[in-house]
Write an enzyme that holds these catalytic residues in place. Structure first.
Site, mmCIF file in Angstrom:
data_model
loop_
_atom_site.group_PDB
_atom_site.id
_atom_site.type_symbol
_atom_site.label_atom_id
_atom_site.label_comp_id
_atom_site.label_asym_id
_atom_site.label_seq_id
_atom_site.Cartn_x
_atom_site.Cartn_y
_atom_site.Cartn_z
ATOM 1 N N ASP A 11 46.287 40.437 38.200
ATOM 2 C CA ASP A 11 46.211 41.660 37.395
ATOM 3 C C ASP A 11 45.657 42.794 38.273
ATOM 4 O O ASP A 11 44.640 43.388 37.969
ATOM 5 C CB ASP A 11 45.337 41.440 36.138
ATOM 6 N N HIS A 240 35.103 37.921 43.264
ATOM 7 C CA HIS A 240 35.672 36.832 42.452
ATOM 8 C C HIS A 240 37.009 36.336 43.029
ATOM 9 O O HIS A 240 37.179 35.167 43.353
ATOM 10 C CB HIS A 240 35.922 37.306 41.016
HETATM 11 C C1 BDR Z 1 37.907 38.454 36.980
HETATM 12 O O1 BDR Z 1 38.292 39.456 36.010
HETATM 13 C C2 BDR Z 1 38.930 40.530 36.662
HETATM 14 O O2 BDR Z 1 38.303 41.738 36.330
HETATM 15 C C3 BDR Z 1 38.741 40.341 38.130
HETATM 16 O O3 BDR Z 1 39.857 40.826 38.857
HETATM 17 C C4 BDR Z 1 38.570 38.851 38.279
HETATM 18 O O4 BDR Z 1 39.820 38.204 38.373
HETATM 19 C C5 BDR Z 1 36.398 38.407 37.038
HETATM 20 O O5 BDR Z 1 35.871 38.043 35.806
HETATM 21 CA CA CA Z 2 41.824 39.559 38.784
#
Ligand code: BDR
Ligand code: CA
Length: 308
Positions: A11, A240
């Site tokens: 995303d 992340h």
């Molecule tokens: C996840 O949520 C999205 O905002 C970030 O890209 C990551 O994949 C972190 O909670």
């Molecule tokens: Ca993400």
């Protein structure tokens, strides 16, 4: 050494962008396709962002397909502009790529790549909407490995007290995916929140020559601003998606791993919470859960041994 084929479902998103850039440079893997899903931004925008980033990297041969706009349990409601900017990439006004997205919907591209690469690794960096839809197609194949950035076990959530964003956006889809007999590894907040980059790392990134590092260095201050003070006392942000990408590439592996069923709570209050049947130091044993074994990286990660 042959490169491991990898499909990224994402995303795109600032930390997704970092993960894609890392994977383009990682010799252990070859990105064979990207499918997008709504999350940080909408699925069409995530594809446009991915194509722009690929163009900056001089990459014009990786198909990028648009996936689900809405989630199973609710309509997409505008993403996370406070974390990733209105455009998902920190408002840096990247030029639209000359190349357009693949004509196939995401599920069709996943199907094509799974059939073509029996050794396919799938890396999910957003809500699991596309992968749940694929799982329910009649000819769905088992991927060699699925690595998911998502979930929070002993760690608190990042959108509610319990839930992590990717799972919280589409918990019904996550429940379908975790019930598949796929070799699945979860990379939850328990490990990603302690893998951070700070302003010094940003200066180092900014010093790397090339249009892609320049764009990443331009979008990151927005992400650091979100984290600074609100999440961490100092100016740093969590990596992340790059961390999950390193696990998918086989560069990092869990030192503390729990393997068992993972339940996704759907009820109000706990919606999007992930609970492991194996528990952790702060969880009690949960009985009677449905689903296949999912490996969860719970504590820390170690690097593979690098060849000389
Ligand atoms: C996840 O949520 C999205 O905002 C970030 O890209 C990551 O994949 C972190 O909670
Ligand atoms: Ca993400």
């Amino acid at each position: 050494m042959s490169r491991r084929p990898i499909l990224v479902d994402c995303d795109t998103g600032i930390d997704d962008a970092l993960a894609l850039a890392y994977l383009l440079a990682e010799p252990a893997v070859e990105i064979v396709g990207v499918t997008t899903v709504s999350g940080n931004t909408d699925a069409a925008r995530a594809a446009a962002n991915t194509l722009s980033l690929f163009e900056l990297a001089g990459v014009d041969d990786i198909p990028v397909a648009v996936g689900a706009h809405d989630f199973r349990g609710r309509a997409y409601a505008g993403g996370a502009p406070h974390v990733h900017g209105d455009d998902g990439i920190g408002g840096i006004a990247l030029a639209a790529a000359a190349r357009v997205h693949d004509a196939r919907p995401a599920v069709e591209l996943i199907d094509h790549l799974a059939a073509r690469h029996p050794d396919l690794t799938v890396l999910a960096l957003g809500p699991l909407t596309n992968l749940a839809a694929y799982a329910e197609t009649p000819a769905a194949a088992a991927f060699e490995r699925l690595v998911v950035m998502g979930g929070a076990f002993a760690h608190s959530g990042n959108v509610t007290a319990w839930a992590e964003a990717n799972i919280h956006n589409d918990p019904e889809a996550a429940a379908v995916v975790f019930a598949q007999e796929w070799d699945t590894t979860l990379v939850p907040l328990d490990v990603t929140m302690s893998q951070t980059m700070d302003a010094t790392d940003l200066v180092r990134l900014d010093a790397i020559a090339g249009a892609l590092p320049r764009a990443l260095a331009a979008m990151l201050p927005f992400y650091l601003d979100f984290y600074a003070g609100r999440v961490f006392a100092d100016r740093r942000c969590a990596l992340h998606d790059p961390l999950a990408a390193m696990v998918a590439a086989g560069v990092l592996r869990g030192v503390s791993v729990s393997s068992g069923q993972v339940e996704v709570r759907l009820e109000r209050g706990e919606r999007g919470r992930t609970v492991s049947s194996r528990g952790s130091s702060t969880q009690r044993w949960v009985r009677g859960m449905e689903g296949s074994a999912v490996e969860v990286l719970l504590e820390r990660l170690e690097s593979r041994e690098w060849p000389d």
